[in-house]
Design a protein around this motif. Structure first.
Motif, PDB file in Angstrom:
ATOM      1  N   ILE B 101       0.652  -1.485  -0.021  1.00 33.99           N
ATOM      2  CA  ILE B 101       0.512  -0.048  -0.199  1.00 33.99           C
ATOM      3  C   ILE B 101       0.733   1.567  -0.114  1.00 33.99           C
ATOM      4  O   ILE B 101       0.532   2.019  -0.545  1.00 33.99           O
ATOM      5  CB  ILE B 101      -1.088   0.112   1.193  1.00 33.99           C
ATOM      6  CG1 ILE B 101      -1.884  -1.074   0.891  1.00 33.99           C
ATOM      7  CG2 ILE B 101      -1.411   1.387   1.046  1.00 33.99           C
ATOM      8  CD1 ILE B 101      -2.795  -1.388   1.896  1.00 33.99           C
ATOM      9  N   SER B 102       1.981   1.710   1.039  1.00 33.10           N
ATOM     10  CA  SER B 102       2.989   1.524   0.930  1.00 33.10           C
ATOM     11  C   SER B 102       4.236   1.512   0.939  1.00 33.10           C
ATOM     12  O   SER B 102       4.738   0.551   1.956  1.00 33.10           O
ATOM     13  CB  SER B 102       2.491   3.259   1.592  1.00 33.10           C
ATOM     14  OG  SER B 102       4.248   4.324   1.928  1.00 33.10           O
ATOM     15  N   GLU B 103       4.957   1.808  -0.090  1.00 35.22           N
ATOM     16  CA  GLU B 103       6.589   0.708  -0.197  1.00 35.22           C
ATOM     17  C   GLU B 103       7.681   1.419   0.765  1.00 35.22           C
ATOM     18  O   GLU B 103       8.663   0.806   1.126  1.00 35.22           O
ATOM     19  CB  GLU B 103       7.214   1.132  -1.523  1.00 35.22           C
ATOM     20  CG  GLU B 103       6.810  -0.233  -2.106  1.00 35.22           C
ATOM     21  CD  GLU B 103       7.420  -0.366  -3.394  1.00 35.22           C
ATOM     22  OE1 GLU B 103       7.916   0.444  -3.702  1.00 35.22           O
ATOM     23  OE2 GLU B 103       6.624  -0.523  -4.576  1.00 35.22           O
ATOM     24  N   GLU B 104       7.460   3.386   1.158  1.00 39.02           N
ATOM     25  CA  GLU B 104       8.330   3.553   2.305  1.00 39.02           C
ATOM     26  C   GLU B 104       8.063   3.227   3.532  1.00 39.02           C
ATOM     27  O   GLU B 104       6.127   4.184   3.397  1.00 39.02           O
ATOM     28  CB  GLU B 104       8.195   4.709   1.984  1.00 39.02           C
ATOM     29  CG  GLU B 104       8.735   5.940   2.643  1.00 39.02           C
ATOM     30  CD  GLU B 104      10.689   5.069   2.889  1.00 39.02           C
ATOM     31  OE1 GLU B 104      11.160   4.644   1.691  1.00 39.02           O
ATOM     32  OE2 GLU B 104      10.902   5.687   3.441  1.00 39.02           O
ATOM     33  N   PRO B 105       7.958   2.878   4.961  1.00 38.77           N
ATOM     34  CA  PRO B 105       7.251   2.631   5.513  1.00 38.77           C
ATOM     35  C   PRO B 105       7.554   3.378   6.177  1.00 38.77           C
ATOM     36  O   PRO B 105       7.810   5.210   6.218  1.00 38.77           O
ATOM     37  CB  PRO B 105       8.429   1.827   6.315  1.00 38.77           C
ATOM     38  CG  PRO B 105       9.703   1.876   5.881  1.00 38.77           C
ATOM     39  CD  PRO B 105       9.320   2.086   4.472  1.00 38.77           C
ATOM     40  N   LYS B 106       6.219   3.643   7.192  1.00 37.28           N
ATOM     41  CA  LYS B 106       6.253   5.273   8.228  1.00 37.28           C
ATOM     42  C   LYS B 106       5.984   4.779   9.483  1.00 37.28           C
ATOM     43  O   LYS B 106       6.090   3.807   9.819  1.00 37.28           O
ATOM     44  CB  LYS B 106       4.782   6.457   7.322  1.00 37.28           C
ATOM     45  CG  LYS B 106       4.253   5.322   7.522  1.00 37.28           C
ATOM     46  CD  LYS B 106       2.320   6.245   6.741  1.00 37.28           C
ATOM     47  CE  LYS B 106       0.768   5.586   6.684  1.00 37.28           C
ATOM     48  NZ  LYS B 106       0.082   5.731   6.048  1.00 37.28           N
ATOM     49  N   LEU B 107       5.793   5.893  10.507  1.00 40.36           N
ATOM     50  CA  LEU B 107       5.751   5.775  11.472  1.00 40.36           C
ATOM     51  C   LEU B 107       4.555   5.775  12.414  1.00 40.36           C
ATOM     52  O   LEU B 107       3.590   6.230  12.085  1.00 40.36           O
ATOM     53  CB  LEU B 107       6.422   7.056  12.720  1.00 40.36           C
ATOM     54  CG  LEU B 107       7.024   6.806  14.074  1.00 40.36           C
ATOM     55  CD1 LEU B 107       7.963   6.129  13.576  1.00 40.36           C
ATOM     56  CD2 LEU B 107       7.420   8.462  15.030  1.00 40.36           C
TER      57      LEU B 107
END
Lengths: 134, 134
Positions: B101-107
């Motif tokens: 859903i998003s390849e860049e991990p988020k906090l």
């Protein structure tokens, strides 16, 4: 007393097919695949830390798990909590007004099991298990 | 590498109301309730063994979790696996054709998180987390 989450169950059409994501992609192992005649299902256990993922494949098209998949697709089905004393746990929960799909525990894939009625557990299907002696 | 199931998430209308089954009936504890602004939800963690139950309450009626509840009722929503290296895990899964859903991990509430697209994980919504350093 609840010791841990014994397993998280996923309703699937085919155990081996669905296991591939967990084995090939996540590097986990499929421990055993077996038919649980009393429940009308084939299951596969995938250990992950102290918990198991249980893949549940219905053996007939009129099984509640088959109907669940028809309605919702293959998805998370129930959560199972491990207790050292399932009869004591059932008695305590009954005193607090909980109802069960069956009050008398029966032998499941990994010990004595019972399911709470989802109306007693906020809509979530909750199983209890007391593991069989090794 | 997957270390364990970090949490099993349940979509709920109200964290405290839904926590009562787990606290009053099963004797577990509600550890913390907090708003995760980035995700548009309030959550409550209920530790159980090495795993958490995460109660997820949407903050707005057009949130995907609100729509999920509208369609399916309050029920099991997703499963989250803990890894020590979320970027490495994402890279490996991408190589094998998985999409996110998003390849860049988020906090998230408890570290860096990402969600696989359910079509990559057999219909089950799967989250990965790399816990924040203590």
């Amino acid at each position: 007393m609840i010791e841990k989450i014994h397993h998280v169950a996923i309703a699937v059409r085919n155990v081996e097919e669905s296991a591939r994501f967990y084995t090939e992609r996540l590097g986990l192992g499929l421990r055993e695949v077996k038919v649980v005649e009393s429940e009308g299902v084939r299951i596969g256990f995938i250990p992950c830390g102290e918990t198991l993922i249980e893949l549940v494949e219905p053996l007939s098209p009129d099984h509640t798990v088959a109907k669940f998949i028809e309605k919702r697709g293959e998805s998370l089905h129930h959560i199972c909590f491990q207790t050292p004393d399932i009869r004591g746990e059932i008695a305590g929960l009954k005193e607090q007004g909980c109802t069960f799909i069956s009050e008398e525990p029966k032998l499941g894939a990994d010990g004595l099991i019972t399911f709470l009625h989802p109306k007693s557990s906020g809509g979530v299907l909750v199983e209890l298990v007391q593991q069989a002696e090794a």
